[in-house]
Design an enzyme around this catalytic site. Structure first.
Site, PDB file in Angstrom:
ATOM      1  N   GLN A 160       0.735  -1.205   0.076  1.00 27.59           N
ATOM      2  CA  GLN A 160       0.036   0.050   0.026  1.00 27.59           C
ATOM      3  C   GLN A 160       0.784   1.241   0.022  1.00 27.59           C
ATOM      4  O   GLN A 160       2.065   1.139   0.377  1.00 27.59           O
ATOM      5  CB  GLN A 160      -0.893   0.058   1.225  1.00 27.59           C
ATOM      6  CG  GLN A 160      -2.217  -0.888   1.124  1.00 27.59           C
ATOM      7  CD  GLN A 160      -3.153  -0.642   2.309  1.00 27.59           C
ATOM      8  OE1 GLN A 160      -2.961  -1.650   3.325  1.00 27.59           O
ATOM      9  NE2 GLN A 160      -3.719   0.341   2.407  1.00 27.59           N
ATOM     10  N   HIS A 161       0.254   2.445  -0.584  1.00 31.07           N
ATOM     11  CA  HIS A 161       0.629   3.784  -0.341  1.00 31.07           C
ATOM     12  C   HIS A 161       1.802   4.190  -1.098  1.00 31.07           C
ATOM     13  O   HIS A 161       1.900   5.393  -1.147  1.00 31.07           O
ATOM     14  CB  HIS A 161       1.312   4.106   1.163  1.00 31.07           C
ATOM     15  CG  HIS A 161       0.337   3.653   2.224  1.00 31.07           C
ATOM     16  ND1 HIS A 161      -1.102   4.343   2.321  1.00 31.07           N
ATOM     17  CD2 HIS A 161       0.288   2.921   3.407  1.00 31.07           C
ATOM     18  CE1 HIS A 161      -1.695   3.824   3.441  1.00 31.07           C
ATOM     19  NE2 HIS A 161      -0.809   2.815   3.989  1.00 31.07           N
ATOM     20  N   ASP A 176      -2.241  -5.127  -0.306  1.00 33.36           N
ATOM     21  CA  ASP A 176      -1.892  -6.137   0.390  1.00 33.36           C
ATOM     22  C   ASP A 176      -2.706  -6.706   1.406  1.00 33.36           C
ATOM     23  O   ASP A 176      -3.114  -7.906   1.571  1.00 33.36           O
ATOM     24  CB  ASP A 176      -0.336  -6.240   0.913  1.00 33.36           C
ATOM     25  CG  ASP A 176      -0.053  -5.090   1.672  1.00 33.36           C
ATOM     26  OD1 ASP A 176      -0.861  -4.199   1.891  1.00 33.36           O
ATOM     27  OD2 ASP A 176       1.279  -5.043   1.964  1.00 33.36           O
TER      28      ASP A 176
END
Length: 461
Positions: free
Chosen positions: A71-72, A222
């Site tokens: 992520q991110h 994820d």
């Protein structure tokens, strides 16, 4: 007649893992992996090379594919689709100041949570865009498009337009979990100019097809993929011990926590996935192994030879800063060391610190959702250590179920691929992973010692 095969891919911080799965049963037919470069800032093209290696020979056998990704991470691309800067990953804390600035610009923590479902921390993509604007202005000006890691890999498969899903999008800081759509104005505000964002694909939708007819599903973050693999239901709490430590649960209602303790992400099914995240998890044990010159099995054996409480040794394991609590500039703190401290005590303190940190996250999560943990599922690379099995129920305060080891992010992506391939209203029902349950008497004194050290050092970071 043989059923279709689907490919699930986990493009994680450390590697790409691919599992070829029977779409009807969820049985793994084959799996491969390839390493990623180390670091918190990485040329994203390395992920594409790793994808090609990990899926070599598997992709042609699949009828559908989906990618679960870390992520991110910020993937900033120019008008030709080329990176203008290394991708800054979720665990890079350089944008902590920018996070505070963006929260202020949104009107404070409560307004920020209301706008995007979470209070921003340095992990979020928008804070990295602001950092790029302020520290690499030439790269910022050349940024035409911003993708997340899984979006970038998905487009590598199709060669077409970029797409994403609501789950991963909800970790950017410019997606509204209330409206289930982008807030392009927030991306523009963060970077300084408007950018192209990927199309958001519904959970069961076919995102695209390749020229060979391969179905490509939306993919997701994820944590969302792992929840899909485990078929997490309300009342379940998943505790994942990987590079990061995560406690997450499924909610039918949107979470917007102005305290910033719980992030209000969307999930991969149309519901929500509130979670707490620590930056330090398995790496706590990695460092202890290096310092003691042992492997993880030996570290666990040493830990179980020491008494509960490690003879007064307590560790606050914020080695690389921390996200929960939000202390991006913190470092690790040891307390209670004496001339009598043993290797066993130090090993025990490392495991207890890891689990106390996760227990704090579980309490914050269940307090916010109002749903007590009816079942704790323990997953992730470090979850298989016997010392974790022995100590987790005592420190988490509840029985702990450990599913059989597996690549749950990749399996969740595979389940999403099978869902898109089937066109059904619900994801396919696959047999649950074989699990074992561990119990132990709670050890509140260890938690209390950890809390005293945590609170005493709050002003140090």
């Amino acid at each position: 007649m043989a059923s279709d095969l689907v490919l699930g891919v986990d493009s994680s911080t450390q590697s790409t893992k691919a599992v070829l799965v029977d779409a009807a049963t969820g049985d793994v037919v084959a799996q491969q992996s390839a390493k990623h470069p180390a670091g918190t800032s990485v040329d994203p093209r390395a992920w594409l090379e790793a994808f090609d290696r990990a899926t070599d020979g598997l992709l042609p056998r699949a009828s559908a594919v989906a990618i679960g990704g870390q992520q991110h991470g910020m993937v900033s691309l120019d008008a030709h689709g080329e990176p203008v800067h290394d991708a800054i990953l979720w665990n890079d804390t350089r944008s902590a100041r920018e996070a505070r600035d963006l929260i202020d610009e949104l009107g404070g923590p409560d307004a920020c949570a209301e706008a995007v479902g979470s209070v921003l921390v340095a992990s979020f993509t928008s804070t990295k865009l602001r950092w790029l604007r302020d520290h690499e202005p030439d790269a910022a000006k050349r940024t035409h498009e911003v993708l997340l890691p899984h979006d970038y890999v998905s487009r590598h498969v199709t060669g077409g337009e970029a797409f994403t899903d609501r789950g991963d999008a909800s970790g950017t800081g410019y997606f509204s979990t209330a409206d289930d759509d982008w807030r392009p104005d927030l991306a523009e505000s963060a970077l300084g100019h408007a950018v192209s964002l990927p199309r958001i694909v519904a959970p069961a939708e076919v995102a695209d097809r390749t020229s060979s007819g391969l179905v490509v599903a939306a993919g997701t973050g994820d944590n969302m993929a792992a929840a899909l693999a485990l078929d997490v239901q309300p009342g379940d709490v998943v505790v994942s011990i990987g590079t990061s430590g995560v406690a997450s649960s499924i909610s039918d209602t949107r979470i917007a926590d102005g305290s910033g303790s719980v992030t209000g992400f969307a999930d991969a099914t149309g519901r929500f996935l509130p979670m707490t995240t620590t930056m330090n998890a398995a790496r706590i044990l990695d460092l202890q192994c290096r310092l003691l010159g042992v492997d993880h099995d030996e570290l666990g054996r040493l830990a179980l030879m020491a008494p509960s409480g490690a003879n007064g040794v307590t560790l606050l394991p914020y080695y690389d800063g921390e996200r929960t609590p939000n202390r991006p500039d913190a470092t690790g703190t040891w307390s209670g060391l004496t001339s009598s401290t043993t290797r066993e005590d130090i090993a025990r303190a490392a495991f207890e610190a890891l689990l106390c940190s996760l227990a704090d996250g579980v309490e914050l999560l269940t307090g916010m959702t109002g749903v007590p943990a009816q079942r704790i599922l323990l997953v992730g690379g470090a979850a298989g250590n016997p010392a974790v099995h022995a100590l987790a129920p005592a420190l988490l305060g509840a029985p702990v179920t450990v599913p059989a080891p597996g690549e749950y992010v990749a399996l969740g992506a595979a389940r999403q691929a099978a869902w898109a391939l089937s066109g059904s209203a619900e994801p396919p029902t696959w047999a649950a992973a074989i699990a074992e349950t561990h119990t132990a008497e709670p050890t509140p004194l260890v938690r209390e010692a950890y809390a005293r050290l945590r609170d005493r050092t709050a002003d140090w970071a």
